[in-house]
Design a protein around this motif. Structure first.
Motif, mmCIF file in Angstrom:
data_model
loop_
_atom_site.group_PDB
_atom_site.id
_atom_site.type_symbol
_atom_site.label_atom_id
_atom_site.label_comp_id
_atom_site.label_asym_id
_atom_site.label_seq_id
_atom_site.Cartn_x
_atom_site.Cartn_y
_atom_site.Cartn_z
ATOM 1 N N VAL A 69 -2.797 -3.429 5.244
ATOM 2 C CA VAL A 69 -1.829 -4.114 4.379
ATOM 3 C C VAL A 69 -0.543 -3.311 4.204
ATOM 4 O O VAL A 69 0.406 -3.796 3.585
ATOM 5 C CB VAL A 69 -2.426 -4.428 2.995
ATOM 6 N N MET A 70 -0.499 -2.119 4.747
ATOM 7 C CA MET A 70 0.667 -1.256 4.606
ATOM 8 C C MET A 70 1.916 -1.990 5.098
ATOM 9 O O MET A 70 1.938 -2.559 6.182
ATOM 10 C CB MET A 70 0.456 0.016 5.423
ATOM 11 N N GLY A 71 2.939 -1.969 4.283
ATOM 12 C CA GLY A 71 4.191 -2.587 4.661
ATOM 13 C C GLY A 71 4.297 -4.062 4.310
ATOM 14 O O GLY A 71 5.382 -4.637 4.351
ATOM 15 N N ARG A 72 3.189 -4.677 3.964
ATOM 16 C CA ARG A 72 3.204 -6.101 3.611
ATOM 17 C C ARG A 72 2.804 -6.333 2.156
ATOM 18 O O ARG A 72 3.236 -7.312 1.545
ATOM 19 C CB ARG A 72 2.267 -6.886 4.546
ATOM 20 N N PHE A 73 1.985 -5.458 1.608
ATOM 21 C CA PHE A 73 1.536 -5.587 0.225
ATOM 22 C C PHE A 73 2.181 -4.481 -0.611
ATOM 23 O O PHE A 73 2.385 -3.362 -0.118
ATOM 24 C CB PHE A 73 0.020 -5.453 0.123
ATOM 25 N N THR A 74 2.455 -4.789 -1.871
ATOM 26 C CA THR A 74 3.003 -3.802 -2.797
ATOM 27 C C THR A 74 2.261 -3.884 -4.121
ATOM 28 O O THR A 74 2.192 -4.962 -4.730
ATOM 29 C CB THR A 74 4.498 -4.032 -3.044
ATOM 30 N N ILE A 75 1.718 -2.750 -4.559
ATOM 31 C CA ILE A 75 1.049 -2.686 -5.851
ATOM 32 C C ILE A 75 2.027 -2.124 -6.872
ATOM 33 O O ILE A 75 2.827 -1.236 -6.574
ATOM 34 C CB ILE A 75 -0.232 -1.829 -5.767
ATOM 35 N N SER A 76 1.977 -2.662 -8.083
ATOM 36 C CA SER A 76 2.836 -2.180 -9.153
ATOM 37 C C SER A 76 2.111 -2.369 -10.481
ATOM 38 O O SER A 76 1.055 -3.009 -10.540
ATOM 39 C CB SER A 76 4.180 -2.915 -9.155
ATOM 40 N N ARG A 77 2.697 -1.787 -11.527
ATOM 41 C CA ARG A 77 2.074 -1.899 -12.830
ATOM 42 C C ARG A 77 3.106 -1.890 -13.930
ATOM 43 O O ARG A 77 4.214 -1.355 -13.742
ATOM 44 C CB ARG A 77 1.049 -0.787 -13.042
#
Length: 121
Positions: free
Chosen positions: A61-69
């Motif tokens: 998923v690197m480069g396509r998914f972004t986790i944040s909080r």
């Protein structure tokens, strides 16, 4: 308690944003997203440190998914772009037992009920 939302049916190439709402304060916990497809084991997708300064992603998923909080809102997010049919699964949010840097499902606790993501070709 964690509650995931934001899943749904989307065409390949589309985007979804998953949300994870915590009933308590999560500011001191690293958090993670996992997914589980039918007949497969639950697998790591992404994790984020308590401050948000550290992020870890599965290679797939690197480069396509972004986790944040957003600790003020006790929320964790997973932005998913360029979706492919192979990412179809139930996505789960969880809190890390021992901090940031872990990827095994057993390293996480307080699992939500999951949200279904289905990507059509």
């Amino acid at each position: 308690q964690l509650v995931e939302s934001g899943g749904g049916l989307v065409q390949a190439g589309g985007s979804l944003r998953l949300s994870c709402a915590a009933s308590g304060r999560i500011g001191s916990y690293a958090m993670g997203w996992f997914r589980q497809a039918p007949g497969r084991e639950r697998e790591f997708v992404a994790a984020i440190s308590w401050s948000g300064g550290g992020r870890d992603y599965a290679d797939s998923v690197m480069g396509r998914f972004t986790i944040s909080r957003d600790n003020a809102k006790n929320m964790v997010y997973l932005q998913m772009n360029s979706l492919r049919p192979e990412v179809t699964a139930v996505y789960y949010c969880a809190a890390a037992r021992s901090g940031f840097g872990f990827r095994r499902a057993t390293d996480f606790t307080s699992w939500g009920q999951g949200t279904q993501v289905t990507v059509s070709s």
